[in-house]
Every structure is written in structure tokens, then in C-alpha cells.
Design an enzyme around this catalytic site. Structure first.
Site, PDB file in Angstrom:
ATOM      1  N   LYS A 181      -5.396  -0.758  27.046  1.00 47.94           N
ATOM      2  CA  LYS A 181      -5.951  -0.290  28.315  1.00 47.94           C
ATOM      3  C   LYS A 181      -7.036   0.762  28.091  1.00 47.94           C
ATOM      4  O   LYS A 181      -7.058   1.424  27.049  1.00 47.94           O
ATOM      5  CB  LYS A 181      -4.841   0.183  29.250  1.00 47.94           C
ATOM      6  CG  LYS A 181      -3.916   1.213  28.668  1.00 47.94           C
ATOM      7  CD  LYS A 181      -2.531   1.167  29.316  1.00 47.94           C
ATOM      8  CE  LYS A 181      -2.535   1.697  30.726  1.00 47.94           C
ATOM      9  NZ  LYS A 181      -1.153   2.068  31.168  1.00 47.94           N
ATOM     10  N   SER A 190       0.490   0.409  35.655  1.00 52.42           N
ATOM     11  CA  SER A 190      -0.901   0.638  35.395  1.00 52.42           C
ATOM     12  C   SER A 190      -1.485  -0.265  34.300  1.00 52.42           C
ATOM     13  O   SER A 190      -2.705  -0.384  34.203  1.00 52.42           O
ATOM     14  CB  SER A 190      -1.110   2.093  34.998  1.00 52.42           C
ATOM     15  OG  SER A 190      -0.416   2.380  33.808  1.00 52.42           O
ATOM     16  N   SER A 214       4.855   1.104  34.001  1.00 51.05           N
ATOM     17  CA  SER A 214       3.483   0.628  33.787  1.00 51.05           C
ATOM     18  C   SER A 214       3.331  -0.466  32.740  1.00 51.05           C
ATOM     19  O   SER A 214       2.291  -1.121  32.694  1.00 51.05           O
ATOM     20  CB  SER A 214       2.577   1.798  33.393  1.00 51.05           C
ATOM     21  OG  SER A 214       2.384   2.626  34.500  1.00 51.05           O
TER      22      SER A 214
END
Ligand SMILES: *[C@@H]1O[C@H](CO)[C@@H](O)[C@H](O)[C@H]1NC(C)=O
Ligand SMILES: *[C@@H]1O[C@H](CO)[C@@H](O)[C@H](O)[C@H]1NC(C)=O
Ligand SMILES: *[C@@H]1O[C@H](CO)[C@@H](O)[C@H](O)[C@H]1NC(C)=O
Length: 538
Positions: free
Chosen positions: A143, A218, A242
Site C-alpha cells: 500500500k 484500508s 485493514s
């Protein structure tokens, strides 16, 4: 003759009855509210506008990262070919998904050439490569908030739009030592603080199973890309679900390790010294359970904790438990029926495998999961009002709220909602939180021991329409309570529902029993088929 003491007949407890009726009433009211949300969002995102991603051009892309690594070691494929195939795949799907937000294709191809040379030279035997560089030549993604030297590092904040990372995060260094080649960064919510993936720097990421639905967050860019076969393996981070929740919405595997073991240096704002106290854990996201264990072994290198990942687990000898409802938390919605069926299928299966029906748990304090997490997240080193300014002053919550509703705020709605929550609503009592945590953890530790696994839904619903989470902001409690308890947990896909959306369960165990939940993931993958591609494969 024994004396017979006269018992007073039990008088009905009116206060308790009233409370129960009130609870049922609120439940109905909230269910009604859920139906209305689903109805109107369904009208707006009518299914004729969704888009579909195409199938893969090369069958190897359906396989695990470990399998790709094997092919490279066996010289069945070159690392350069593999990297080029993934680059081409991203070009096919990213216009629809918007998962990838930065790339280092040129450098990755150079590194792939080096990897191929190493194999050609014959210096490294296959066995040695497998042991010391298990992901030799395999491209991986992570990410955007995970630092990769020279790549974008904005955390989704427009104020940081031009920031790049000065160095690799520790987890990236470990993956590189294992031979992996980081090649892209994927989308996140602002500061990773929401369970949908949308920010003002990169926009919104779409679900490969239905582009009008969320990917969760996330690690949403990661999950959507990996499920679409745009990357074989990713490293996510999990502070309230997440890793597990987006993996669930995208039908793949994700493991949240026991907290405090893996170095956090370079993950958003985290530094090495936050490793032991933080709720955040990095963890693998992948299409096949086979990749979980080798990735965990790599991530654990250099850890102060000696985690047993090698002892073989006989799943038939484990003891199983399950929790199948929210245990009375009105904030979160009850579990949807198809999701409940998925849990019950898993429960039935392990019951038959072990010969012992799993035990249903109803921990009375489970319902405080959100409150406990809400307190603990304020104990993290980051302060939201400070982070939002890119650590240059603090934002004023009511001013930002005003600006947001007049369309002039640089921040996303979840950040505004959290600012309001932090400043307006009463804080939790730390003593009470400590008590709840100790009681919950004590009960679970006793029940699970060192060979018990708890099955629990990863989320109450399948992937919801984009933006619906704003109207039901607490449904992530199913995952965040596990962060609060610092336990290891693996998200396991359990097929698709009638609308073609992924179902799943999480397997949870006592601290440092990561190998148990990973073994259960492998077992359930064999039994139920695991990841189902979000496109036609023939
Ligand atoms: C549904 O998704 C497609 C593809 O991502 C998009 O073009 C369309 O605008 C979306 N529908 C709505 C109502 O946002
Ligand atoms: C910090 O904020 C002040 C005023 O808001 C601004 O003038 C200054 O340039 C900022 N500093 C940095 C390093 O961004
Ligand atoms: C929360 O869960 C309920 C069902 O249990 C669902 O109707 C609602 O849409 C969910 N909200 C979100 C944002 O997932």
C-alpha cells in the site's frame, strides 16, 4: 425429616423485561434503517452501470506467489517474463479498478534481469534459493503508506501530494532479502483511517466483483489488485481490520499476525520503537493460503519474538469455537443470512473433521468491542488533528467541519467524522477499558488454550455500495475487536453469494498461535475452494 424451606415464587423482573423489549425494538429500528440504506443505494448504483474486468492472458497468474517462485527457480519462466506479464495485466484492469497509484516498472524489470542472471549463473542451488530466497524474482505490491525508497508516500493527504519515501520500510527490506521485487503501490483511504478506499489524492478504488461496490479498507487497493490478478502477493497493514476486511470483500486471504512482533518502521508514520505497543500489524494478502506461511516467515526475520511457524498442525486435532452474532452491540448490524450460512458451513465442516461439534461462545463483553477499540486507537502515537496538517500545527475540528460542508476542506468525510468523534463525544474510561480487555482476554485464553481456534464472521455483510459505510460507521467492529485483543486472525474466503459477492470467515487463536489460524485457512480452502476469480476463466 429434612425441613422444606419455602421458596418465594420468582417475581418477574420488570426492569429486565423492559430492557429486553427496548433492545428488540432498537434492533428492529436499526434493521429497518439498514434496509432503507440498502434500498436507496441500490437504486442509485443500479447494476447496469457496473463494469467487468477481463480474464487473464496467462494461466500462471491464477496461481500462488509460491508457485510462481517455483516456476522461476525451475527455469520454467524468467522473472522478466513474470514481471512483464503483471505490468500488462495492470494496464488491463487498473482503468476499471483504480488500485495502482504508483509504479517502478523500469527498476523492477532491471531487478528481474538480475534475478534471472543469478539463476543462470548456477551459483545458487534450487534448494538454497527456496530456503533463503523463497520469493526470488516474484513481483509484489504494497500500500502507498508503506515506504518504498523514491516512491510516493502521501498517506492519501493532499498536503503531502509531492512527498516520496526516503527509504524502504523494514517489511519491504525483509521481502527484498527473500528475493521479492516490489513493483507497484496501491490506493488507501486518507491516513488509512477508514474502511473504504478513497482519498483526495488518488480517488476511489473499485471492487473487481462489482465495480459499484466497496473494496473495504484500508488495504483496499492491495486486495482489489490481488484478486484481479494484478499482483501475486501483497503486504498490507491492519489496525482495525485493514488486512482482513478488504481481503474479505475481495474474496482472498489475509493474515493479521499476533500484535507486537513485526517491525513497524516505515509503515505510515510508524517507527521501530512503536512495534510493541501499537495495534497496527503488517501482514500478507494473497489469493492462495499456501503463501501465508512463507510470507510470515519472511516478515518475522529480525523479530525479537520467536514465533513457531514450522511445527506441523493437525487440524483434525484442534478444538473449535465460534461466535455467530454481535453479542448485543446495537451499533453494529446483525450478520446477513448468507454470511451466517458461510460461518455455519465452516463450523459444520470442522465439527465433522474433528469429531467434536464446535462450542458456541457468547462472551458477554464482546459487545464492548467498538468502545474498547475507540479508546485504544487514541493511544497510538499519531494524533489525528496533527497528522492531518502533515505535522505542521493542528486542525480545528469545527472549522474543518464547516469547511467540509461548504466544499472547501482538503480532507475526506471519514477524517471529519473522526475529528467530531474525538472532540465532541465523551471519552472512554481507561480503567473500564482495561477491565473489559482483561476479562475478555482471560476468558478467551482459557477457552482456546494452545490448540483452540475461534471462527467468527469477518464482516456482517458482503461488499456494500460505495459510500454506504458513512451511514453505518461501526460495522468494522467484527475485525477491530481482534486488534484490541492483539490476537492473530486469518481471513478465509468461503465462496460467493447469489449476487456473486465474496463470503468469508476469520479464524482466530491465542497470541503466538498464528500457525493454527493459517493451517485452518489451508484446510477450509481445500474444503470450500478458496478464492473464486472475479472474471470468467475459460
Ligand atoms: C458504477 O461503476 C462504473 C464503473 O466503475 C461507473 O462508471 C459508474 O458511474 C458507477 N455507477 C455509479 C452510480 O456511480
Ligand atoms: C507550516 O504552516 C505554515 C502556516 O500554516 C506555513 O507557512 C509553512 O510553510 C508550513 N511549513 C511547512 C514545512 O509546510
Ligand atoms: C452494516 O450491516 C447491515 C446488515 O447487517 C447492512 O444492512 C448495512 O448495510 C451494513 N452497513 C455497511 C456500511 O456495511
Amino acid at each position: 425429616m429434612p425441613s422444606i424451606s419455602a421458596h418465594e415464587p420468582d417475581r418477574p423482573d420488570y426492569a429486565k423485561m423492559a430492557k429486553t423489549y427496548f433492545h428488540v425494538f432498537l434492533r428492529l429500528l436499526f434493521s429497518f434503517y439498514d434496509c432503507i440504506i440498502d434500498f436507496f443505494f441500490g437504486l442509485y448504483y443500479n447494476d447496469t452501470t457496473r463494469k467487468y474486468i477481463s480474464g487473464v492472458d496467462y494461466p500462471f497468474m491464477l496461481e500462488s506467489a509460491s508457485s510462481v517462485a517455483r516456476k522461476i527457480r525451475n527455469k520454467e519462466m524468467s522473472s522478466v517474463d513474470v514481471v512483464n506479464a503483471y505490468i500488462a495485466r495492470i494496464a488491463q484492469v487498473n482503468g476499471i479498478l483504480n488500485s495502482v497509484v504508483d509504479e517502478r516498472y523500469k527498476d523492477a524489470i532491471e531487478e528481474a534481469k538480475q534475478a534471472d542472471k543469478m539463476i543462470e549463473s548456477g551459483e545458487w542451488s534450487k534448494e538454497r534459493l527456496e530456503k533463503e530466497r523463497p520469493f526470488h524474482g516474484v513481483p509484489i505490491s504494497t500500500k502507498e503508506s508503506t515506504a518504498i525508497k523514491g516512491m510516493r508516500h502521501t498517506f492519501g493527504l493532499t498536503l503531502r501530494a509531492h512527498e516520496t519515501a526516503p527509504d524502504d520500510a523494514e517489511v519491504i527490506k525483509s521481502m527484498r532479502r527473500a528475493g521479492a521485487i516490489p513493483f507497484v503501490l496501491t490506493n488507501i483511504p486518507e491516513l488509512n483511517m477508514w474502511y473504504e478506499t478513497r482519498c483526495n489524492v488518488y480517488g476511489q478504488t473499485n471492487n473487481p466483483y462489482d465495480t459499484n461496490r466497496t473494496v473495504g479498507g484500508s488495504s483496499g487497493g492491495e486486495s482489489s489488485l490481488i484478486s484481479a490478478c494484478g499482483s501475486p502477493l501483497g503486504i498490507g497493514t491492519d489496525v482495525g481490520g485493514s488486512v482482513r476486511m478488504p481481503a474479505y470483500f475481495c474474496g482472498i486471504f489475509g493474515h493479521k499476525p499476533t500484535s507486537g512482533m513485526i517491525n513497524l518502521q516505515g509503515l505510515t508514520r510508524k517507527a521501530a520503537e512503536h512495534t510493541e505497543m501499537s495495534l497496527t500489524c503488517p501482514g500478507p494478502i494473497c489469493k492462495h493460503a499456501e503463501d501465508l506461511l512463507p510470507t510470515m516467515k519472511v516478515l518475522m526475520q529480525g523479530s525479537k519474538v520467536e514465533l513457531d511457524l514450522t511445527t506441523k498442525v493437525d487440524v483434525a486435532k484442534l478444538r473449535f469455537f465460534y461466535i455467530e452474532d454481535d453479542c448485543g452491540d446495537l451499533r453494529v448490524s446483525p450478520i446477513q443470512s448468507d454470511q451466517l450460512n458461510a460461518l455455519r458451513k465452516a463450523v459444520k465442516y470442522v465439527g465433522e473433521l474433528t469429531g467434536v461439534p464446535p462450542k458456541k461462545l457468547v462472551p458477554s463483553k464482546w459487545k464492548y468491542g467498538y468502545k474498547v477499540w475507540r479508546y485504544l486507537i487514541t493511544q497510538e502515537p499519531e494524533r489525528l488533528a496533527w497528522e492531518l496538517t502533515n505535522r505542521n500545527g493542528t486542525v480545528c475540528w469545527w472549522w474543518e467541519t464547516l469547511r467540509f460542508f461548504t466544499g472547501t476542506s482538503p480532507y475526506t468525510l471519514p477524517s471529519i467524522l473522526r475529528l467530531i468523534d474525538l472532540n465532541v463525544f465523551p471519552k472512554e474510561n481507561p480503567e473500564w477499558v482495561k477491565e473489559v480487555l482483561e476479562s475478555l482476554l482471560g476468558d478467551l485464553k482459557r477457552e482456546l488454550g494452545d490448540n483452540g481456534v475461534l471462527l467468527h464472521p469477518t464482516h456482517p455483510t458482503t461488499a456494500f455500495y460505495h459510500n454506504a459505510a458513512h451511514l453505518r460507521p461501526w460495522n468494522f467492529t467484527y475485525t477491530s475487536i481482534i486488534n484490541a485483543l492483539k490476537l492473530p486472525a486469518t481471513q478465509i474466503p468461503m465462496g460467493l453469494n447469489s449476487k456473486g459477492l465474496p463470503l468469508g470467515v476469520q479464524a482466530i487463536a491465542n497470541p503466538y498461535c498464528d500457525r493454527l489460524t493459517i493451517a485452518v485457512a489451508q484446510e477450509l480452502e481445500q474444503a470450500f475452494g478458496g478464492w473464486v476469480p472475479p472474471f470468467k476463466t475459460i
